[in-house]
Each structure stands twice: as C-alpha cells, then as structure tokens.
Design an enzyme around this catalytic site. Structure first.
Site, PDB file in Angstrom:
ATOM      1  N   ASP A  20     -39.187  16.576  -1.568  1.00 22.56           N
ATOM      2  CA  ASP A  20     -37.950  16.548  -2.550  1.00 22.56           C
ATOM      3  C   ASP A  20     -36.830  15.967  -2.360  1.00 22.56           C
ATOM      4  O   ASP A  20     -36.132  15.059  -1.841  1.00 22.56           O
ATOM      5  CB  ASP A  20     -36.992  17.847  -1.670  1.00 22.56           C
ATOM      6  CG  ASP A  20     -36.018  18.383  -2.778  1.00 22.56           C
ATOM      7  OD1 ASP A  20     -35.536  17.633  -4.271  1.00 22.56           O
ATOM      8  OD2 ASP A  20     -35.638  19.376  -2.586  1.00 22.56           O
ATOM      9  N   ASP A  43     -38.092  16.200  -9.596  1.00 23.64           N
ATOM     10  CA  ASP A  43     -37.643  15.396  -7.938  1.00 23.64           C
ATOM     11  C   ASP A  43     -38.509  16.136  -7.047  1.00 23.64           C
ATOM     12  O   ASP A  43     -38.351  15.968  -6.015  1.00 23.64           O
ATOM     13  CB  ASP A  43     -36.672  15.629  -8.363  1.00 23.64           C
ATOM     14  CG  ASP A  43     -36.050  15.978  -8.543  1.00 23.64           C
ATOM     15  OD1 ASP A  43     -36.859  18.075  -8.897  1.00 23.64           O
ATOM     16  OD2 ASP A  43     -34.214  17.384  -8.324  1.00 23.64           O
ATOM     17  N   GLU A  44     -39.477  17.032  -7.626  1.00 20.53           N
ATOM     18  CA  GLU A  44     -39.955  17.899  -5.759  1.00 20.53           C
ATOM     19  C   GLU A  44     -41.220  18.597  -6.320  1.00 20.53           C
ATOM     20  O   GLU A  44     -42.167  18.442  -7.730  1.00 20.53           O
ATOM     21  CB  GLU A  44     -39.593  19.755  -6.334  1.00 20.53           C
ATOM     22  CG  GLU A  44     -38.379  19.657  -5.922  1.00 20.53           C
ATOM     23  CD  GLU A  44     -37.520  21.310  -6.317  1.00 20.53           C
ATOM     24  OE1 GLU A  44     -38.722  22.246  -5.191  1.00 20.53           O
ATOM     25  OE2 GLU A  44     -36.449  21.106  -6.481  1.00 20.53           O
TER      26      GLU A  44
END
Lengths: 416, 92
Positions: free
Chosen positions: A10, A106-107
C-alpha cells in the site's frame, strides 16, 4: 489452502507523496491534494503526515480543511502522474509473481507462495519491495505479509510509513482480534453501526460469534465476515492478466449541474464517449453495442441499448448512438442528474472490415486516424491540450477529464 | 489554486536536449547534452543504468550515471508511454 504467502503493498499517502517528490518545496509542510471546488467535488483526496497532524482527513471539503489548518497547501490532482507511478509500482511487484491484483491505483496484493525459493521468505520479499519502491520511485510503501488477502491488507495498514507487518497463523489472534471491527475489510459504516448495536466491537468479537447469528444479521455477507475474522478467507490473488477479459468499457458521471436539454446531454455524452473510445483503443477493442444509462434528478434510473451499424472505437460514433437512444427513450419530463455510456459486445480491433455500400469508408478511416492523433497529443501534452469546441459551450460540463477521474476507485471487495 | 503556485516551482530540475545513438540491438546511448547555459557537453562514458528516483530534482526514471570529462553526474530518462524527456539535477 495451507501455507500461502500473500503480500499487500500500500503506497503511503499516494497522491500527496508523488506531489512531494516532484515539488521539493512542499516537503515538511502540510500538503493536501484536492479537487477543484467549482466542479462540485471540492474535497481532499489525499494528505501528508504534516496535514494529518492538523486533523485533515480525506473526504473533507476544501474550506473545512482550510479552517482546520490555514497554512495548508492545496495542490490540484495530476492523474497522469499518478497513473504513471501506479504503473511503475505494478512493474516492480510483477518481478516477484504473476499474481498481482490491484485494488485501486495505490494498493496491490501479490501472491509470492511460488516465489519463496527464488527470492526468500515473504518478509524478505516485502523488505526488498520497500527498498526498491523507495529507491526507484522516491515514495514509500507499507507491506502486510500474511496467509490470506484479508489479513495481509490489515497488516499493511498497521505500521506506516515504510514498514513491514507480519501476521501468521500463530499470532493473528493476538494481533488482529483486538482491532476494532471497522478495520476488517468488508465492514463498512452501516455494518459497523449494526455490529455495535449488538455489542460487537472488535474483530475478535466477530470471530467468536456463532456463524448462524452473523448470517441472521447480515445474510450471506455475515458468513463472509466470519471467515474473514477467523483467517479462513481462501479467495485467490488474481493472475496479472486477469483484467484482459474485459466485458465492457463504460463511464458514467454525476454532472456538475443537472442537465436540462439535449445540448447539455450531448456535451456530457461526448466527453464520456471520448474516454470510453480512448480506453477501447488502449485495449485494442471495438464495441458492437452502445448502452446508455440515465438518472433523473429524482434518482429514477433506466438503461437502453442499441447495436451499432459496425463495430467502433470512434468517439463521435459512440456519441451519435447515445444521442439516438436518448431521443428515442427520454422526453425531458425531468432534468437529468447523471448519465453514462458503455460499449459492450466487444470485438478485437481490426483495420479490415466489411463495408456496406452506404458507407463512406474513407471518411471513417479519417475519423479513426484523427482519434489516434488526439490520443497522442493528449499523451504528450495533457488531456486539455486538445478539446472539442462543443465542450467549451458550458465550461463546467465540458471540464470533466472522464478517463482520469473515473478509473481510480476500486470495486468493493467481494461484493459483485 | 493560487496559493500553491509558489511551492510548485522547482529550481533543481532541468530538462535538457540530448543527442542519442540508437543501436541496432534496441539499446540507446546518450552522446551529449545541452545544459541551460547553452553549452554542449560530451558524454565520455556511461557507468551505470538503473531505475531510480531523484529526491533532489523531484522525479523518477531510468538513471544514467555518466562521465563528462572527469566529473560524474546523473541523467534521468523520464519515460511515459512512448514519450521520453531527459532531466538533470542542478547543483547550487
């Protein structure tokens, strides 16, 4: 499935971190990335740790945030940059497994079960990923290492920034169970409120409940929560090329203001169709059917579709079909709050097609070439470098960068 | 956002014109670049190539460590899709 090793990586404060990397003067100051207020979505999209110290939260209105922290520097979002970093981030992860499943920009989950002999333990891989992201991308990432997707995601949330958290089959009762129920993936606001009413506060409380009780409260979803809390989730990390099985490409939006007439709708359809057409071209696909969705200001909703005369990834053809459908099925008894357009029934892109005698093949070819040129200009100089005149009639309606604004958010986990 | 403008200026990132050799095997080799003073500098040697971020200039890309005369310096190829630009770090 015993012995799986799943990472969840993350990127910390993603948008804000990317901005701070690119603008050294922002470092050490409270910074937030925010949408513009004029377009009805003036909210904080991301913040850095300095801003967090002032109590700034994602989702706050810009004026609210400014009240809490008058020195807050608000930077407009630059999705091209975030998409680039997201792509580079995935590229690093793909060095370690062919199972890399993104959850937003973003993960990502990475299943490294099969890579242990090549690269070392889950922890070793997690640390290597952290070092590489820091060195190669200049931003930080938190990684959770566990034996299922739910706990690895929990882990990546526990220590920030730039840290590895390990949750094993032996220690998850000590680490995970004391956490508040809301931390569990799948427990949203309404679920959390309901759980609290029954006196269920922690993830451990959920795990110790009778599955039947959870089922009577939440239906099938209750059973999922039970397995999640007990570390029994077996959902696999999808293969990297899973996304290639695209069934449809669509975009919808809630408009900055209600749409009153055909011209308004035309502007928004054109705008959305450009993004749909561009994404189709990126994927090397064409749509044989166009579908529109309409939502009036009393939130009534309907969907209509039609077949195209020939498969297309040309925005003007998609727009024309959408307008045809609109004229046929909608009579402006109420203004429209939101509309959407979707290309379905997809076929691979081919440059040789059956032509009909009524067709002007040369004209279509010119239209196609024009669209590719526009893609190129936008790639090099940004989305607003070239615009249709139609979109400038109403600045607010025209100023949606549909492609960037509408592909950022992940689908809810597990819910289909 | 008017107030953010001052902070968005970046004094350490310099985009430069670069002369490149494109080789038959698909690799490239930078030969020279034009610094902001208008002067062209020859690149005598490429010592290292790796993906890296520049905290100083603010950016990321493929980092070339090059020799210009006796000095070692970094050049970053900031690629996005097919478009690539080169930037370097200004040293104050």
């Amino acid at each position: 499935m015993p012995g799986r090793v799943i990472l969840h990586a993350d990127l910390n404060n993603f948008y804000a971190s990317v901005e701070m990397l690119h603008h050294p003067k922002l470092r050490g100051r409270p910074v937030a990335v925010g949408g513009s207020a004029e377009l009805r979505h003036g909210i904080i999209l991301a913040k850095n740790y300095e801003a967090k110290a002032y109590g700034i939260q994602v989702g706050h209105a810009l004026w609210q945030a400014k009240q809490k922290c008058p020195n807050l520097i608000i930077v407009p979002p630059d999705y091209d940059k975030y998409l680039r970093f997201s792509r580079l981030f995935r590229k690093i992860l793909m060095d370690y497994s062919d199972q890399v499943e993104s959850f937003g920009l973003d993960e990502s989950w990475v299943d490294v079960t099969g890579s242990k002999t090549l690269f070392g333990s889950g922890e070793a891989i997690a640390n290597e990923i952290r070092e590489r992201v820091k060195f190669e991308l200049g931003v930080t990432v938190s990684v959770g290492v566990s034996f299922n997707k739910i706990f690895s995601k929990l882990g990546s949330d526990m220590k920030k920034p730039d840290a590895t958290t390990i949750i094993t089959e032996d220690n998850f009762r000590d680490i995970v169970w004391p956490l508040p129920a809301a931390d569990l993936l799948g427990v949203g606001r309404s679920t959390q409120v309901k759980l609290l009413q029954y006196g269920v506060r922690t993830i451990g409380d959920i795990a110790r409940l009778e599955p039947k009780k959870l089922q009577s409260w939440f239906g099938k979803w209750g059973l999922f929560l039970y397995t999640y809390a007990n570390g029994q989730d077996i959902s696999p990390v999808k293969l990297t090329n899973y996304e290639l099985g695209v069934k449809s490409v669509g975009n919808s939006t809630t408009c900055p203001r209600d749409l009153e007439n055909e011209q308004d709708a035309h502007i928004v359809f054109q705008n959305l169709a450009e993004s749909v057409a561009e994404r189709l071209r990126d994927l090397g696909l064409m749509a044989k059917t166009v579908q529109i969705s309409l939502r009036t200001n009393d939130l009534a909703w309907c969907e209509r579709q039609m077949a195209l005369p020939h498969p297309s990834m040309i925005s003007s053809e998609l727009t024309n079909a959408a307008m045809l459908l609109l004229r046929k099925h909608f009579h402006w008894e109420k203004p429209l709050r939101g509309i959407g357009i979707r290309g379905t029934n997809l076929a691979p892109l081919e440059h040789f097609q059956q032509v009909t005698i009524f067709d002007d093949g040369a004209k279509r070819e010119r239209a196609e070439r024009l669209e590719y040129s526009i893609d190129n200009i936008r790639r090099r100089f940004g989305h607003y470098a070239v615009q249709r005149a139609l979109l400038t009639i109403d600045e607010n309606l025209g100023k949606l960068n549909a492609k960037a604004d509408h592909i950022i958010h992940p689908l809810g986990y597990g819910r289909l | 956002m008017a107030d953010s403008q001052d902070y968005l200026a970046n004094d350490y990132k310099v985009y430069v014109d670069v002369n490149i050799d494109h080789k038959a095997d698909g690799t490239i080799r930078p030969r020279s670049f034009v610094w902001e003073d208008g002067k062209r500098y020859q690149i005598d040697k490429v010592l290292d190539i790796r993906p890296a971020a520049s905290r100083k200039a603010g950016g990321t890309g493929l980092r070339y460590t090059v020799c210009v005369g006796k000095r070692e310096t970094f050049m970053f190829l900031e690629e996005d899709h097919k478009v690539g630009r080169w930037f370097m770090e200004r040293k104050y």
